[in-house]
Design an enzyme around this catalytic site. Structure first.
Site, PDB file in Angstrom:
ATOM      1  N   GLU B  76      60.186  50.881  71.491  1.00 42.02           N
ATOM      2  CA  GLU B  76      60.075  52.328  70.370  1.00 42.02           C
ATOM      3  C   GLU B  76      59.139  53.447  71.095  1.00 42.02           C
ATOM      4  O   GLU B  76      59.264  54.497  70.909  1.00 42.02           O
ATOM      5  CB  GLU B  76      59.519  51.884  68.876  1.00 42.02           C
ATOM      6  CG  GLU B  76      60.668  51.280  68.108  1.00 42.02           C
ATOM      7  CD  GLU B  76      60.480  50.952  66.866  1.00 42.02           C
ATOM      8  OE1 GLU B  76      59.363  50.674  66.702  1.00 42.02           O
ATOM      9  OE2 GLU B  76      61.233  50.984  65.928  1.00 42.02           O
ATOM     10  N   HIS B 228      52.057  26.353  54.233  1.00 37.61           N
ATOM     11  CA  HIS B 228      51.448  27.832  54.563  1.00 37.61           C
ATOM     12  C   HIS B 228      51.353  28.292  52.853  1.00 37.61           C
ATOM     13  O   HIS B 228      52.116  27.867  52.225  1.00 37.61           O
ATOM     14  CB  HIS B 228      52.275  28.703  55.437  1.00 37.61           C
ATOM     15  CG  HIS B 228      53.720  28.581  54.667  1.00 37.61           C
ATOM     16  ND1 HIS B 228      54.201  29.545  54.072  1.00 37.61           N
ATOM     17  CD2 HIS B 228      54.812  28.066  55.049  1.00 37.61           C
ATOM     18  CE1 HIS B 228      55.443  29.270  53.611  1.00 37.61           C
ATOM     19  NE2 HIS B 228      55.692  28.457  54.432  1.00 37.61           N
ATOM     20  N   THR B 291      26.580  50.817  24.976  1.00 36.34           N
ATOM     21  CA  THR B 291      25.844  49.681  24.413  1.00 36.34           C
ATOM     22  C   THR B 291      24.690  49.380  25.547  1.00 36.34           C
ATOM     23  O   THR B 291      24.114  48.396  25.132  1.00 36.34           O
ATOM     24  CB  THR B 291      26.925  48.630  24.188  1.00 36.34           C
ATOM     25  OG1 THR B 291      27.659  48.530  25.062  1.00 36.34           O
ATOM     26  CG2 THR B 291      27.395  48.868  22.645  1.00 36.34           C
ATOM     27  N   GLU B 317      31.636  54.900  38.173  1.00 34.21           N
ATOM     28  CA  GLU B 317      31.600  55.996  37.022  1.00 34.21           C
ATOM     29  C   GLU B 317      30.566  57.047  37.042  1.00 34.21           C
ATOM     30  O   GLU B 317      30.634  58.243  37.206  1.00 34.21           O
ATOM     31  CB  GLU B 317      31.453  55.220  35.887  1.00 34.21           C
ATOM     32  CG  GLU B 317      32.180  55.557  34.663  1.00 34.21           C
ATOM     33  CD  GLU B 317      32.034  54.678  33.408  1.00 34.21           C
ATOM     34  OE1 GLU B 317      33.081  54.287  32.931  1.00 34.21           O
ATOM     35  OE2 GLU B 317      30.983  54.152  33.158  1.00 34.21           O
ATOM     36  N   ARG B 449      22.284  47.637  18.605  1.00 44.88           N
ATOM     37  CA  ARG B 449      22.943  47.024  19.502  1.00 44.88           C
ATOM     38  C   ARG B 449      22.600  45.282  19.190  1.00 44.88           C
ATOM     39  O   ARG B 449      21.547  45.146  18.946  1.00 44.88           O
ATOM     40  CB  ARG B 449      22.564  47.359  20.765  1.00 44.88           C
ATOM     41  CG  ARG B 449      22.878  48.675  21.147  1.00 44.88           C
ATOM     42  CD  ARG B 449      22.219  49.037  22.653  1.00 44.88           C
ATOM     43  NE  ARG B 449      22.651  50.388  22.957  1.00 44.88           N
ATOM     44  CZ  ARG B 449      21.511  51.227  22.703  1.00 44.88           C
ATOM     45  NH1 ARG B 449      20.484  51.079  22.344  1.00 44.88           N
ATOM     46  NH2 ARG B 449      21.895  52.644  22.938  1.00 44.88           N
ATOM     47  N   HIS B 461      22.050  27.330  26.580  1.00 39.75           N
ATOM     48  CA  HIS B 461      21.911  28.911  26.070  1.00 39.75           C
ATOM     49  C   HIS B 461      22.096  29.053  24.730  1.00 39.75           C
ATOM     50  O   HIS B 461      22.540  28.269  24.039  1.00 39.75           O
ATOM     51  CB  HIS B 461      22.762  29.727  27.190  1.00 39.75           C
ATOM     52  CG  HIS B 461      24.574  29.380  26.501  1.00 39.75           C
ATOM     53  ND1 HIS B 461      24.990  28.424  27.253  1.00 39.75           N
ATOM     54  CD2 HIS B 461      25.015  29.858  25.780  1.00 39.75           C
ATOM     55  CE1 HIS B 461      26.083  28.183  26.651  1.00 39.75           C
ATOM     56  NE2 HIS B 461      26.168  29.163  25.832  1.00 39.75           N
TER      57      HIS B 461
END
Lengths: 108, 587
Positions: B76, B228, B291, B317, B449, B461
């Protein structure tokens, strides 16, 4: 196998001699296609171009580099070097009508 | 040992397929080592999906990295065009050709120049290829795109027979070949049905545009004699060549660390078993808008940098300057970390490129910067460039990669409703190791909050809600007040505290009053006890007196009787014993 041309090819003189056909046939050794092509072409030239052609037969097996420089894929291949335009014909030259048309010769 | 030898024997008895690594990032992982050695592989796909590049990279990497020279037969593009096209990838084709590591052969074929006059074959191609292979000792061959022959030559019967012979011949030559083919119509993979001839390994490339963002994908349609990956894997073409993703997610065999990383908020660390997150773990901070997710993330980044470790912050952001300015307001100096080279921001709009491009950009930055921690803030915005499942798939791959590298990662995610959603939008909450939820608590005309730890794998925890406050001095967590009216936060909690203090004073006063009362009562009681005691003493004395008097009377009476007996003994001596006994009886 290889028949070298009598003169160095593609000089201006050759181009001027408008009716001299310079042909080069690329073949691959003695494969059936190649031998058929050679005999078919010789026969055709003798019939239609007697004494006004030069035929160079190149065995690509012997000169693989030529395959690259000449962009060879399908073999056997006949190249009409002059008169211009250049034409390329592939196959065993069994289709005489097509060969003649390719060479710019009037059909039979 | 016996077992070992048996295992070896087994492997020897059943020879595995030999594979040639392509050197393309990710492709060798998917194929389990590369494409089959000494056999042709078909790469097919639509125009512009990267077939030529994949095959060229195979040749170039082979020549550079694996010392396997290669032949690239181009149907090509001319050699110069190819060299120019891949020059931007840093491949110097001309130099490689000079070094005899690479040979590019451009095959030109034009039907208009050619007249077919009978039987022919493709020996010319064989000779060229054979010559090229032999001159540089090539191990790799690419035929890009051989189907162009069908456009140049009309005798299909001959072409098909010759192609079959070509592939057979390539196998005999022992070269690893890649043949590319245009994607055909309908179910066939290639226009000319090349897959009929090349049946060992077929790789399909695809190029799709979804939501105006294009993604290239790669799939291994078949691979004879080898396992695979069967999925569609996105791949990218960038300045380093091709990268197929995922790089690592075929297996789950990652190293784990029990080392801990502080979150930068001491009270949060305390909630996480006192030490923070696991190193190499993934943390999701989700919450509604405003928050403080970014603050938590920045706090984490700050802490990492304070430990003289590197942190990479992907901001989708806000711009880096914005984040640095905003964090100044809670006395966090991120600028100094940036200046020290410990903190690097990478801010880009998610729509800048597709997800895969993002992923690869991240990969590269991470590979280059080698951070100990990575922050993605927020992942929610990635939704704009991909569907939920795509984002999830991307994050899985990112997490995989980061865990492999032992990098701790913190994602922030926006949840859209105030109800505690059990799932984040990205559906990643099941992937992460720790999930912290920051939530608005609206009560008594104000919003506060609250912070929860929804999950934290592998560590103790706290299950408590903490009030999360952002002050001038930074972030802190306060225990919420659990009153009779429920959870109290913010000013309600303060009010409750004050109320409690008042109550405290009142109560202590009340207690002192009561104490005195008790004292008085005791005194009264003691007085009463003393009275009773003396009463008892007098009664006892009374009783004793009577007893003594009786004793005395008895004694005196006895004395008198003895006296009488003495007096009587002179007159009646014989009766005295009898009388005595009578007397005794009477007493």
């Amino acid at each position: 196998m290889t028949e070298q041309p009598q003169q160095p090819p593609a000089s201006i003189d050759d181009l001027e001699t408008g009716d001299l056909y310079r042909l080069r046939l690329f073949v691959t050794g003695a494969t059936p296609n190649s031998t058929r092509a050679i005999s078919n072409l010789k026969e055709l030239c003798e019939t239609h171009l007697a004494n006004k052609y030069e035929l160079e037969i190149v065995d690509v097996y012997q000169q693989p580099l030529i395959a690259i420089s000449e962009q060879l894929i399908a073999l056997p291949m006949l190249v009409k070097l002059s008169p211009l335009p250049q034409r390329r014909l592939i196959g065993d030259m069994s289709d005489t009508g097509k060969v003649l048309r390719g060479l710019g010769l009037p059909a039979m | 040992m016996a077992k070992e030898s048996k295992k070896n024997k087994k492997a020897a008895d059943y020879p595995q397929i030999a594979k040639t690594p392509t050197g393309i990032t990710g492709l060798d992982e998917i194929t389990g080592g590369g494409i089959p050695t000494g056999r042709p592989t078909l790469i097919c796909g639509e125009a512009g999906c990267g077939k030529t590049l994949v095959s060229l990279e195979f040749i170039v990497r082979g020549a550079i990295e694996f010392n396997e020279p290669g032949v690239f037969m181009a149907f090509e593009e001319k050699a110069e065009e190819l060299a120019m096209n891949v020059g931007s990838l840093g491949f110097n084709l001309e130099q490689l050709q000079k070094d005899k590591k690479l040979k590019i052969d451009y095959v030109h074929i034009d039907r208009s120049e050619i007249e077919e006059t009978g039987e022919y074959d493709l020996d010319g191609l064989f000779i060229r290829l054979g010559y090229a292979i032999d001159t540089i000792g090539a191990k790799r061959v690419v035929l890009d795109t051989i189907e162009n022959l069908f456009a140049g030559l009309s005798n299909q019967g001959i072409l098909r027979a010759e192609l079959r012979r070509l592939f057979q011949w390539l196998k005999e030559k022992g070269v690893t070949a890649i043949i590319t083919g245009e994607r055909g119509e309908g179910p066939s993979l290639t226009r000319q049905g090349l897959e009929e001839y090349v049946s060992d390994c077929v790789i399909l490339l695809d190029h799709r545009v979804i939501n105006q963002i294009s993604t290239r994908r790669l799939r291994i349609v078949k691979y004879r004699g080898s396992v695979h990956g069967t999925n569609e894997y996105p791949f990218l073409i960038d300045e380093d060549g091709i990268s197929v993703l995922p790089v690592t997610s075929l297996r789950l065999e990652k190293e784990v660390s029990s080392e801990r990383v502080s979150s930068g908020i001491p009270s949060l660390d305390k909630m996480l078993g006192g030490k923070g997150f696991f190193k190499g773990g993934s943390v999701l901070v989700s919450g509604t808008a405003g928050t403080g997710k970014t603050s938590i993330a920045a706090c984490f980044a700050n802490e990492i940098c304070n430990q003289k470790q590197r942190c990479l912050y992907f901001a989708f952001e806000e711009s880096p300057r914005q984040i640095i300015r905003n964090m100044h307001s809670i006395s966090m100096d991120l600028q100094k970390h940036v200046d020290n080279g410990l903190l690097q921001f990478m801010a880009s709009r998610p729509t800048l490129h597709g997800l895969e491009q993002h992923l690869v950009a991240m990969h590269k930055l991470i590979k280059r910067f080698k951070p100990q921690a990575v922050v993605l803030d927020p992942i929610t915005n990635l939704i704009t460039v991909g569907s939920v499942s795509e984002v999830k798939a991307m994050l899985i791959r990112l997490i995989d990669f980061l865990q492999e590298e032992q990098i701790t990662v913190m994602f922030t995610a926006l949840t859209l409703n105030t109800v505690v959603t059990e799932q984040t939008d990205e559906g990643v909450s099941s992937l992460v190791d720790a999930w912290i939820l920051v939530r608005d608590i609206e009560f008594n005309g104000e919003r506060n909050r609250g912070m929860y730890i929804m999950k934290s794998r592998g560590m103790k925890h706290s299950n408590q809600v903490r009030e999360f406050i952002i002050t001038d001095r930074g972030i802190d967590l306060v225990e919420v007040y659990l009153g009779p009216d429920g959870v109290l936060t913010g000013s309600a909690r303060e009010a409750q505290k004050l109320q409690e203090q008042t109550g405290e004073v009142l109560r202590s006063h009340a207690i002192s009053v009561k104490d005195r009362e008790v004292l008085r009562k005791r005194k009264v009681l003691e007085a009463k006890i003393a009275g009773l005691q003396s009463e008892f003493e007098s009664a006892e004395e009374e009783l004793n007196k009577i007893y003594i008097e009786e004793e005395l009377v008895k004694k005196v009476a006895e004395g008198n009787r003895q006296e009488m007996l003495k007096l009587r003994r002179g007159d009646q001596g014989g009766n005295d014993r009898k009388v005595k006994s009578n007397e005794n009886k009477r007493i």
